[in-house]
Design a protein around this motif. Structure first.
Motif, PDB file in Angstrom:
ATOM      1  N   UNK A 137       7.615  -8.235   3.995  1.00  0.00           N
ATOM      2  CA  UNK A 137       6.372  -9.229   4.073  1.00  0.00           C
ATOM      3  C   UNK A 137       5.555  -8.936   3.736  1.00  0.00           C
ATOM      4  N   UNK A 188       4.251 -12.913  11.174  1.00  0.00           N
ATOM      5  CA  UNK A 188       3.100 -13.208  11.282  1.00  0.00           C
ATOM      6  C   UNK A 188       2.211 -13.931  10.372  1.00  0.00           C
ATOM      7  N   UNK A 224       1.712   0.225   5.894  1.00  0.00           N
ATOM      8  CA  UNK A 224       0.744   0.076   6.880  1.00  0.00           C
ATOM      9  C   UNK A 224       1.613  -1.597   7.667  1.00  0.00           C
ATOM     10  N   UNK A 225       2.328  -0.901   8.429  1.00  0.00           N
ATOM     11  CA  UNK A 225       3.403  -1.871   9.274  1.00  0.00           C
ATOM     12  C   UNK A 225       2.262  -2.051  10.427  1.00  0.00           C
ATOM     13  N   UNK A 226       2.400  -3.351  11.057  1.00  0.00           N
ATOM     14  CA  UNK A 226       2.036  -3.461  12.300  1.00  0.00           C
ATOM     15  C   UNK A 226       2.864  -2.431  13.217  1.00  0.00           C
ATOM     16  N   UNK A 227       2.310  -1.411  14.312  1.00  0.00           N
ATOM     17  CA  UNK A 227       3.228  -0.627  14.783  1.00  0.00           C
ATOM     18  C   UNK A 227       3.819  -1.765  16.371  1.00  0.00           C
ATOM     19  N   UNK A 228       2.712  -2.550  16.902  1.00  0.00           N
ATOM     20  CA  UNK A 228       3.036  -2.976  18.209  1.00  0.00           C
ATOM     21  C   UNK A 228       4.148  -3.933  17.990  1.00  0.00           C
ATOM     22  N   UNK A 229       4.532  -4.791  16.524  1.00  0.00           N
ATOM     23  CA  UNK A 229       5.315  -5.731  16.468  1.00  0.00           C
ATOM     24  C   UNK A 229       6.705  -5.323  15.498  1.00  0.00           C
ATOM     25  N   UNK A 240       0.653  -1.552   0.016  1.00  0.00           N
ATOM     26  CA  UNK A 240      -0.007   0.232   0.555  1.00  0.00           C
ATOM     27  C   UNK A 240       0.658   1.133  -0.356  1.00  0.00           C
TER      28      UNK A 240
END
Ligand SMILES: Nc1ncnc2c1ncn2[C@@H]1O[C@H](COP(=O)(O)OP(=O)(O)OP(=O)(O)O)[C@@H](O)[C@H]1O
Ligand SMILES: [Mg+2]
Lengths: 257, 219
Positions: free
Chosen positions: A152, A103, A90-95, A86
């Motif tokens: 990812x 994941x 939009x990486x997962x900020x808490x990881x 995108x």
């Protein structure tokens, strides 16, 4: 040779508003297709229909011969084969970076950690970010985050990658590092559908340019012929705007007001 | 006087402790079920299903518009009359506090999930996560920071509101206190003890909530 992806008489509506009209598009395995067109013409929607983020309404869309517009479609299965990147990463900020990458392989594909991790590390090394494996997204620059987001998707071993204006949110000096990664994938023979406003990149990387306007495909041609000799007046106007922008002086003398 | 007051408190302690146990277990169960129900509510409310949202809306408005006390009476006295079902007062209190708390926590969870960038959901779906994985690994963990401080505040309200259970016959710490006062007329002493009891349970919670909020909003 049969197409890996095939849109046939494909339509998509948002309410009353038809945003994709009678789309016919075939993409062969290993082909790099760049989609161009003015803002709002439906480029993003076209990509998003291909991995089920939007629901389509008519016609046919097949991936490797399987009809996707059927009730029986398992989109989770499809999404593992169709990677999407995108504009805003939009990486997962808490990881951490590694957790972001693992994941999908661990939870969705139920692969062995050591195997998935080895692949993730190899891909990180390839995009020059192995030393960031334990960093968190907020510690990375936009260009670094976007390269991680590409990795990812790649970690799922997709057959196709979709890129939706992935450099549009980046500072100019970071655009190149991301485009180089995509170019590398193209060289490896991966099937790519790319939406971009980077004309020089489009010209260099594409096997074919698809030009859209107002929900229709107006033109499909080889990049050289599209950029030097566009068939439609619309495409010509579109290209003129870009050459006008590119011919502007790099340091403006006057403030725009 | 002072020594007799202290004596009284010591003598009443077992009785007060029994009441406190009632108050604390109603509150703890109410908090636990409110949290579970609230997370469920928040998740359901962010699925984008219109019919589900309508049902949640009605549920929310019913608990916002009708006082908890009325719900207690309705379920405790109404159910036996209209449906020939009766619930023990303890469980009736737990049920009402849970339903009320879940609507409050649910709105907090919904808001926290809603505040996440839309792209988080799409990125999660794009790597093939199913709904459980999407909420469990991506959305809820990131909503946690935003939802924890206000949720802790709801917990303190649940603890305080649990005292309404007296009115359907639960012998909680306040009821016990009143009984002792009726016997001994030591109202200042007993109410002082009750004051300290609620203060020392609720104050740490609201302090924790404020500390977390400070830490997380400036991080
Ligand atoms: N969720 C939506 N609801 C309603 N209309 C939408 C939605 N998403 C997109 N549209 C409309 O569909 C049309 C196509 O949008 P789309 O995002 O595909 O265009 P685009 O070619 O990607 O444009 P851009 O270059 O600005 O990204 C636009 O007119 C847009 O307003
Ligand atoms: Mg777009």
């Amino acid at each position: 040779m049969s197409a890996l992806i095939e849109f046939k008489g494909f339509n998509k509506f948002f309410g009353e508003h038809q945003v994709l009209k009678d789309i016919d598009l075939q993409v062969r395995s290993g082909e790099v297709v760049v989609i161009l067109g003015p803002s709002g013409c439906g480029k993003s929607t076209l990509l998003r229909c291909l991995n089920g983020l939007e629901v389509a309404h008519g016609g046919s869309l097949t991936l490797a011969g399987k009809e996707l517009l059927s009730k029986a479609t398992d989109w989770r299965q499809v999404r593992q084969q169709v990677g999407m990147v995108f504009q805003s990463y939009h990486l997962f900020g808490h990881m951490s970076v590694m957790e972001n990458l693992l994941l999908g392989p661990l939870k969705v594909q139920k692969r062995e950690r050591f195997e998935a991790q080895a692949q993730a590390e190899a891909l990180l090394a390839r995009v020059g970010l192995l030393d960031k494996r334990d960093a968190y997204p907020r510690q990375l620059s936009g260009g670094q985050q976007q390269r991680i987001a590409i990795v990812r998707s790649l970690c799922m071993n997709p057959q196709v990658m979709l890129f939706d204006e992935v450099t549009a949110a980046l500072d100019p000096e970071m655009v190149k590092e991301v485009l180089q990664v995509i170019q590398g994938l193209a060289r490896d023979g991966m099937t790519l559908l790319i939406v971009t406003h980077e004309m020089a990149f489009a010209r260099a990387v594409a096997d074919r340019i698809v030009f859209m306007e107002a929900g229709r495909i107006l033109e499909q041609s080889a990049p050289e012929s599209f950029f030097t000799n566009p068939q439609t007046a619309r495409a010509q106007q579109f290209l003129e705007k870009f050459s006008f922008v590119e011919s502007l002086p790099k340091t403006p003398h006057k403030e725009l007001s | 006087m002072a020594s007799s007051g202290l004596e009284l408190l010591l003598v009443s302690l077992p009785q007060l402790a029994q009441g406190a146990a009632q108050t604390l277990s109603i509150s703890a169960l109410g908090i636990a079920f409110s949290t579970l129900g609230g997370v469920l509510y928040g998740v359901l409310a962010t699925l984008g299903k219109r019919s589900v949202n309508l049902v949640l809306r009605v549920y929310l408005e019913l608990f916002r518009a009708i006082p908890v006390l009325v719900w207690l009476y309705l379920l405790f006295f109404g159910l036996p009359i209209f449906f020939a079902v009766s619930i023990p007062s303890f469980w009736c209190a737990v049920l009402v506090l849970s339903l009320w708390g879940a609507s409050e926590v649910g709105e907090v969870v919904r808001g926290a999930l809603h505040s996440l960038p839309r792209g988080q959901r799409e990125a999660g779906l794009s790597i093939g996560l199913d709904g459980w994985q999407l909420y469990g690994h991506v959305l809820l963990p990131q909503a946690l920071k935003r939802m924890t401080p206000p949720t802790i505040n709801i917990y303190t309200r649940i603890i305080k509101t649990s005292s309404l259970a007296v009115l359907i016959g639960v012998v909680d710490v306040i009821k016990v206190g009143q009984q002792i006062i009726e016997r001994t007329y030591e109202s200042v002493l007993i109410y002082g003890a009750l004051f300290l009891f609620f203060f020392f349970i609720c104050y740490p919670l609201s302090a924790a909530s404020r500390a977390l909020e400070r830490r997380w909003t400036h991080a």
